[in-house]
Design an enzyme around this catalytic site. Structure first.
Site, mmCIF file in Angstrom:
data_model
loop_
_atom_site.group_PDB
_atom_site.id
_atom_site.type_symbol
_atom_site.label_atom_id
_atom_site.label_comp_id
_atom_site.label_asym_id
_atom_site.label_seq_id
_atom_site.Cartn_x
_atom_site.Cartn_y
_atom_site.Cartn_z
ATOM 1 N N ASP A 179 0.813 -1.206 0.000
ATOM 2 C CA ASP A 179 0.000 0.000 0.000
ATOM 3 C C ASP A 179 0.855 1.268 0.000
ATOM 4 O OD1 ASP A 179 -2.397 1.459 0.236
ATOM 5 O OD2 ASP A 179 -2.232 1.502 2.419
ATOM 6 N N GLU A 237 2.981 -8.350 7.172
ATOM 7 C CA GLU A 237 1.698 -8.921 6.765
ATOM 8 C C GLU A 237 1.816 -9.998 5.701
ATOM 9 O OE1 GLU A 237 -0.688 -5.509 5.711
ATOM 10 O OE2 GLU A 237 -0.961 -4.912 7.787
ATOM 11 N N TYR A 296 -6.967 -3.267 12.796
ATOM 12 C CA TYR A 296 -7.825 -2.208 12.246
ATOM 13 C C TYR A 296 -9.280 -2.356 12.650
ATOM 14 C CZ TYR A 296 -3.840 -0.403 9.811
ATOM 15 O OH TYR A 296 -2.622 0.162 9.539
ATOM 16 N N GLU A 344 0.691 -1.498 13.990
ATOM 17 C CA GLU A 344 -0.164 -0.584 13.225
ATOM 18 C C GLU A 344 -1.535 -0.540 13.873
ATOM 19 O OE1 GLU A 344 -0.619 -1.364 9.002
ATOM 20 O OE2 GLU A 344 1.542 -1.608 8.704
HETATM 21 C C1 E9O Z 1 -0.037 -2.331 5.865
HETATM 22 C C2 E9O Z 1 0.111 -0.876 5.502
HETATM 23 O O1 E9O Z 1 1.142 -0.734 4.567
HETATM 24 N N1 E9O Z 1 -1.194 -2.524 6.693
HETATM 25 C C3 E9O Z 1 -2.426 -2.026 6.069
HETATM 26 C C4 E9O Z 1 -2.294 -0.503 5.948
HETATM 27 C C5 E9O Z 1 -3.562 0.215 5.459
HETATM 28 O O2 E9O Z 1 -3.756 1.373 5.813
HETATM 29 C C6 E9O Z 1 -1.198 -0.313 4.935
HETATM 30 O O3 E9O Z 1 -1.017 1.019 4.562
HETATM 31 O O4 E9O Z 1 -4.339 -0.333 4.711
HETATM 32 C C7 E9O Z 1 -3.649 -2.553 6.638
HETATM 33 C C8 E9O Z 1 -3.925 -3.966 6.299
HETATM 34 C C9 E9O Z 1 -5.365 -4.205 6.539
HETATM 35 C C10 E9O Z 1 -5.795 -5.594 6.373
HETATM 36 C C11 E9O Z 1 -7.221 -5.640 6.742
HETATM 37 C C12 E9O Z 1 -7.842 -6.933 6.476
HETATM 38 C C13 E9O Z 1 -9.308 -6.812 6.692
HETATM 39 C C14 E9O Z 1 -9.988 -8.045 6.343
HETATM 40 C C15 E9O Z 1 -11.449 -7.878 6.463
#
Ligand code: E9O
Length: 597
Positions: free
Chosen positions: A160, A412, A467, A503
């Site tokens: 991302d 991840e 998240y 995060e």
């Molecule tokens: C990595 C980071 O580089 N983690 C992400 C960050 C984001 O803001 C990204 O910028 O999206 C989040 C990973 C989220 C995974 C969520 C999975 C949900 C499944 C329902």
């Protein structure tokens, strides 16, 4: 690999400035003895993508070429002369005239080209550096090419952040003696306020004897040693601690047979220990609580280009917010960043560029509908070899930084499938072998939890990206709070290891406000962080909180990003959102720099 420096015997000159630049042609189109056809001006260091106005360059896939004249200083006769490239993202080729003098794969670690036999002191030469930004299933990070309806080829990837490329860090012309120090490794074996034992090892090319001294910040020699390896004692050492960037130099002298001094190198280091004990993370034997951010090397115009002004300002903002640490998400940062962290007592989680090694999200979060999903077999032995090489180069480059307390070998990745274990077991073992002194981690994403994560036992610290309240339970913080606490307690009970939330955060449009619970507002971001903090404070195994992200940053275009990822606590131009003030009031008032808030 030693960072270039000036010394009594060494000389390092920056080749920063305006270079001639061209996107294409392919390597077959040499010779590079002639000026670049159609070359235009580009700045080094900077990613090339945002320097110009045309999309062809911004979204270019494949090789680009940078070229300039160099002049070898007249006084360099008899020296070993190299071109040192701090990073060529993601693959680099260095030509002197038409000779290929170095090739390197991996976009965030340095390499050098030996040009000694091709140049003359006082003479000039044409230097051309090719840089390829293509990502495949066998590169770190991975990616894939996709052809559109019109036959145009696009670079796709699961991570991302925008695939910035080019020469984003310094390029230098370096002279060292031919008989020289080639590597230095320094380890604090034991440390307390009254005494410390430091071991060192020096690798050399030629020379016959090695002499070392520890030099303190006042320039005094406080310990001496002879031989290429040994241990040194320090009494009443000034320990490197979070918030206290106390540093020493190991002055290494290489002597010839006749006792003549042939090389001098000064390796900065800090005296400090790191240890994971039970569910605690100890620095110098004291429990440490990580407060800070996941960051990016990212700013307008320069992309990932290193910039000292931005470095100083980012640290000023981190210090203002009370942060004591950050993660180099999702790749090794410029060496200057780690030097600065050492000096400022900022604690660093140092990460490889292994990001996006996940199965496809089926058109989900970062994938676009219709993109092929990664399959467990998509990553193969060659991917793992590239990953192993990325780990080797990270440890080789950063092993002497006291700020670095934890290696993160992936962000991840797929972690549930049995194939993930086969993939990661040797990589975790390799990291431990390369550096037995630091704990290791991988950074976990929601779909692998405490009951089905198949690799977490290979690591010392549990790093979680969570998240709840954003990708899950969006705009429902009370449900998110329940889920978050339940999951953290599950990790604590099942694994008994320290947990760092690597995060957590919410996309937030600076200036958007509401009295209602509304995602994307500044209020929502602050309330979400506040909720996470309440939960962290209830779970003793949590030893760290790093907000995603320090600042808004650019991503590839897509339906869930508006000019980039907006989870910054600061905007891309480093203005605080409301959440920045919340963090400052939580962190900046923590009782000591080490303690949990
Ligand atoms: C990595 C980071 O580089 N983690 C992400 C960050 C984001 O803001 C990204 O910028 O999206 C989040 C990973 C989220 C995974 C969520 C999975 C949900 C499944 C329902």
């Amino acid at each position: 690999m030693l960072k270039p420096q000036d010394s009594e015997t060494r000389d390092a000159r920056l080749l920063d400035g305006i270079w001639s630049f061209s996107a294409g042609p392919s390597p077959g189109a040499r010779p590079w003895t002639a000026p670049l056809a159609g070359g235009r001006d580009a700045a080094v260091p900077a990613s090339y993508n945002d320097l110009f106005t045309d999309d062809a360059t911004r979204m270019h896939v494949g090789w680009v070429w940078y070229q300039r004249e160099i002049r070898i200083p007249a006084g360099w006769a008899g020296q070993r002369i190299v071109v040192r490239v701090d990073a060529a993202t993601h693959r680099g080729r260095v030509y002197l005239g038409d000779d290929l003098v170095a090739e390197h794969i991996g976009g965030y670690t340095p390499f050098e080209a030996d040009i000694t036999d091709l140049v003359e002191a006082g003479g000039t030469a044409r230097l051309t550096i090719g840089v390829d930004n293509e990502l495949t299933n066998e590169t770190i990070p991975p990616g894939f090419l996709q052809e559109d309806e019109n036959g145009a080829v696009h670079q796709k990837y699961r991570h991302d952040f925008f695939n910035y490329a080019g020469l984003a860090r310094h390029v230098r012309l370096v002279a060292t003696p031919k008989e020289r120090v080639t590597d230095v490794t320094i380890v604090t074996e034991e440390a307390s306020g009254s005494a410390a034992t430091v071991s060192y090892r020096v690798d050399t090319a030629g020379g016959s004897a090695v002499r070392v001294a520890i030099v303190d910040e006042d320039g005094r020699d406080v310990a001496h040693g002879d031989g290429a390896a040994g241990t040194l004692q320090l009494s009443e050492p000034r320990l490197w601690n979070p918030g206290e960037g106390n540093l020493y130099d190991l002055r290494v002298e290489l002597l010839a047979d006749d006792g003549e001094l042939v090389d001098v190198y000064r390796q900065p280091f800090g005296v400090r220990t790191v240890e994971v004990r039970g569910a605690e993370f100890l620095i110098n034997g004291e429990p440490f609580y990580f407060r800070g951010f996941g960051k990016h090397e990212d700013s307008a115009v320069r992309g990932k280009g290193h910039d000292d002004a931005l470095l100083v300002h980012d640290f000023a903002l981190m210090e203002w917010s009370g942060a004591n640490s950050f993660r180099t998400s999702h790749y090794p940062y410029a060496e200057e960043v780690l030097d600065y962290a050492d000096k400022h007592g900022m604690v660093v989680i140092d990460e490889t560029a292994a990001v996006g090694l996940n199965l496809g999200l089926g058109g989900g979060v970062h994938g676009q509908a219709g993109e092929p999903a990664f399959s467990p077999t998509m990553f193969n032995e060659r991917t793992r070899d590239a990953h192993a090489q990325a780990i080797r180069e990270l440890v080789a480059r950063d092993k002497n930084h006291p700020s670095v307390v934890l290696w993160s070998i992936a962000n991840e990745p797929e972690a549930v499938e049995p194939a993930a274990r086969d993939y990661f077991e040797p990589l975790a073992a390799l990291t431990r072998e390369l550096d037995p002194t630091r704990p290791i981690a991988y950074v976990n994403e929601l779909r692998a939890s405490f009951h089905n994560d198949a690799i977490v036992d290979l690591f010392d610290v549990i790093c979680l990206n969570r998240y709840y309240g954003w990708y899950v339970d969006n705009a429902n913080l009370s449900a998110a709070e329940t889920r978050l606490e339940r999951e953290l307690r599950g990790w604590e009970e099942t694994h008994g290891k320290p947990i760092i939330i690597a995060e957590y955060g919410a996309d937030t449009l600076a200036g958007l406000h509401s009295v209602h619970v509304q995602s994307w507002t500044e209020e929502y971001q602050a309330e979400l962080l506040d909720m996470y903090h309440r939960v962290f404070d209830r779970v003793p195994a949590v030893v760290g909180e790093q907000v995603w992200n320090f600042a808004d940053f650019q991503t590839s275009p897509g339906i869930i990003r508006v000019d980039g990822n907006k989870k910054g606590v600061f905007t891309r131009d480093r203005r605080p959102k409301r959440a920045a003030h919340l963090l400052r009031s939580r962190w900046a008032t923590a009782p000591t720099r080490n303690a949990a808030p």
